[in-house]
Write a protein that holds these residues in place. Sequence first.
Motif, PDB file in Angstrom:
ATOM      1  N   HIS A  70       0.831  -1.208   0.000  1.00  0.00           N
ATOM      2  CA  HIS A  70       0.000   0.000   0.000  1.00  0.00           C
ATOM      3  C   HIS A  70       0.870   1.265   0.000  1.00  0.00           C
ATOM      4  O   HIS A  70       0.556   2.274   0.634  1.00  0.00           O
ATOM      5  N   PHE A  71       1.967   1.186  -0.742  1.00  0.00           N
ATOM      6  CA  PHE A  71       2.991   2.235  -0.752  1.00  0.00           C
ATOM      7  C   PHE A  71       2.430   3.583  -1.197  1.00  0.00           C
ATOM      8  O   PHE A  71       2.694   4.614  -0.591  1.00  0.00           O
ATOM      9  N   ALA A  72       1.624   3.584  -2.274  1.00  0.00           N
ATOM     10  CA  ALA A  72       1.065   4.834  -2.808  1.00  0.00           C
ATOM     11  C   ALA A  72      -0.374   5.077  -2.362  1.00  0.00           C
ATOM     12  O   ALA A  72      -0.978   6.075  -2.747  1.00  0.00           O
ATOM     13  N   ARG A  73      -0.942   4.168  -1.585  1.00  0.00           N
ATOM     14  CA  ARG A  73      -2.308   4.260  -1.051  1.00  0.00           C
ATOM     15  C   ARG A  73      -3.393   4.134  -2.129  1.00  0.00           C
ATOM     16  O   ARG A  73      -4.441   4.787  -2.048  1.00  0.00           O
ATOM     17  N   VAL A  74      -3.179   3.324  -3.140  1.00  0.00           N
ATOM     18  CA  VAL A  74      -4.237   3.064  -4.115  1.00  0.00           C
ATOM     19  C   VAL A  74      -5.367   2.324  -3.408  1.00  0.00           C
ATOM     20  O   VAL A  74      -5.126   1.315  -2.740  1.00  0.00           O
ATOM     21  N   PRO A  75      -6.610   2.798  -3.512  1.00  0.00           N
ATOM     22  CA  PRO A  75      -7.717   2.128  -2.817  1.00  0.00           C
ATOM     23  C   PRO A  75      -7.942   0.706  -3.324  1.00  0.00           C
ATOM     24  O   PRO A  75      -7.622   0.383  -4.478  1.00  0.00           O
ATOM     25  N   LEU A  76      -8.491  -0.136  -2.471  1.00  0.00           N
ATOM     26  CA  LEU A  76      -8.835  -1.501  -2.838  1.00  0.00           C
ATOM     27  C   LEU A  76      -9.633  -1.516  -4.135  1.00  0.00           C
ATOM     28  O   LEU A  76     -10.636  -0.808  -4.266  1.00  0.00           O
ATOM     29  N   THR A  77      -9.205  -2.319  -5.102  1.00  0.00           N
ATOM     30  CA  THR A  77      -9.862  -2.369  -6.409  1.00  0.00           C
ATOM     31  C   THR A  77      -9.956  -3.808  -6.877  1.00  0.00           C
ATOM     32  O   THR A  77      -8.980  -4.561  -6.784  1.00  0.00           O
TER      33      THR A  77
END
Length: 552
Positions: free
Chosen positions: A240-247
């Motif tokens: 979750h390094f860049a905090r991309v939401p769960l997809t």
Amino acid sequence: MAFKMEGPVQNQMAVTLLNGQRHADYEGDNTRFNEKLPNKRRVFIQTENGCVLGMELERKDNAHTVKRRMQLTLNVPTDESSLTFGDVILNNDLTAIKHDSALLLTKNLIHRSSSTPCLSPTARSLQQKDQSGIIEIIGHCTNSSHFTITNELVEEMITALKNAIDPIPVNGGLGGAYYFRNINGQSVAIVKPTDEEPFAPNNPKGFTGKLLGQPGLKQSVRVGETGFREVAAYLLDHDHFARVPLTSLVKITHSVFNLNDCVNGNKIRNKKTVHVSKIASLQQFIPHDYDASDHGASSFSISDVHRIGILDVRIFNTDRHAGNLLVRKGNDGQFGEVELIPIDHGLCLPECLEDPYFEWIHWPQSTIPFSDSELEYIKSLDADRDSEMLRMELPMIREACLRVLTLCTVFLKEAAGFGLCLADIGEMMSREYRCKNQEPSELEVICLEAMKEIMDDGNNSKIKSFSCMQSGLRKKGGGNGRVRAEVGGVRTSAEELVGTPTSFVKVGELTEKEWRMFLETFQELVGPALAARKVSRVSIKNNLRVGRSCQF
């Protein structure tokens, strides 16, 4: 008359219609919506017009039997259609197809015409044939925590749907998107159907005219495949390094989705009672205060900008603008340092190098050197491991996209190790625009030189075909071998919308042996290019790199 691939699709844009009463999920059936039957695999067949049909495969089933079932539903002869799985045309054997895979059924080019409908089903036939529930998770997920969280989110959505809490269409953007809510009426997910993307058959905002699988908003990203990329960006965001939401990728059914005014020539009188089945990306909704376009970049942390930039470079994001960076204030709710959350990654991982758009190039944070922890993260990246992971999780993703991922990861690791900052890396990947002339980026120049070296080594004629890419380019300037492209004419508004078709580097056309040779040569050439970049850093700062975003 031959079917015009780029022409408008008129009155032949099909949708899947499912009777809402058929789905027990609304009635509180105790059967789990994602239950797997023994000795069977569930797949989702989508046509180039947006129809979606879920079916169970027996062990003995092959491509012909699947197309035969689709023939019974769509009334299209089996010899006039092709079943594809990413890059692969499935002629017979289906043993490599995993549970919950999405396949694409297309009508063969030789049988297309502008006067006949393409794979247009009736509502009744699809009601009888579909074998899937209201929301199905698509894909082979080896990450148990990812599946668990997605499953919890899906069940939360289903509970709300059972209690008549309907989704809400999103007004902004060029494609169809919908907020799905929980039992309390709070948004918990954003769903983007693949057949409602810009230019897709069922786009609700007027941007129609193409079939699934054709070049879309970007020439290197096909219509109907941005959802795969949304999921890929999440899977590639390790730790979750860049905090991309769960997809995740899902098959989902609801009457809120957009559908055409006619199916097989018959008007739909009451769309609100028609349940439409879609393949879509499902992304967890992240509460936020505004997006980056509403506020200056001065409050953004160096760490956040670097982390998002590192992801964008790896996945060659062609559309990172301020509007797809969510901003969340601190716990005190006051202005100060805030948190950035990146969304909308549907235009990443193109099939070939083109012009990326990195908003953060213009932010001062990107000129700050990477921290030790960021350098350690970059060093730990493994392009081969990431490609294998995506082949497992998203087997429908095209091999050319994985090669772009590998190329960009190698470039990032080399550039960071050489001491370049994020802004330098982004600028080397971006093209320059001077008047009407478009020039290859420094990254593309390195690739072209690698192609040329392989060609000069006397490889087969397929490699030599890459010389065609350079025939429209002419060298000029200071003797450094910099190749520049001449693009004549003024772009029209339509051309601006779909993006320029110029592509200098197409790694997807290489055989596996040629690709490995190219990658080795690229790594040999990238070092001197990075050294030259450090020397000329001051003068290059004056170059104009405007790029183009797909935000309108």
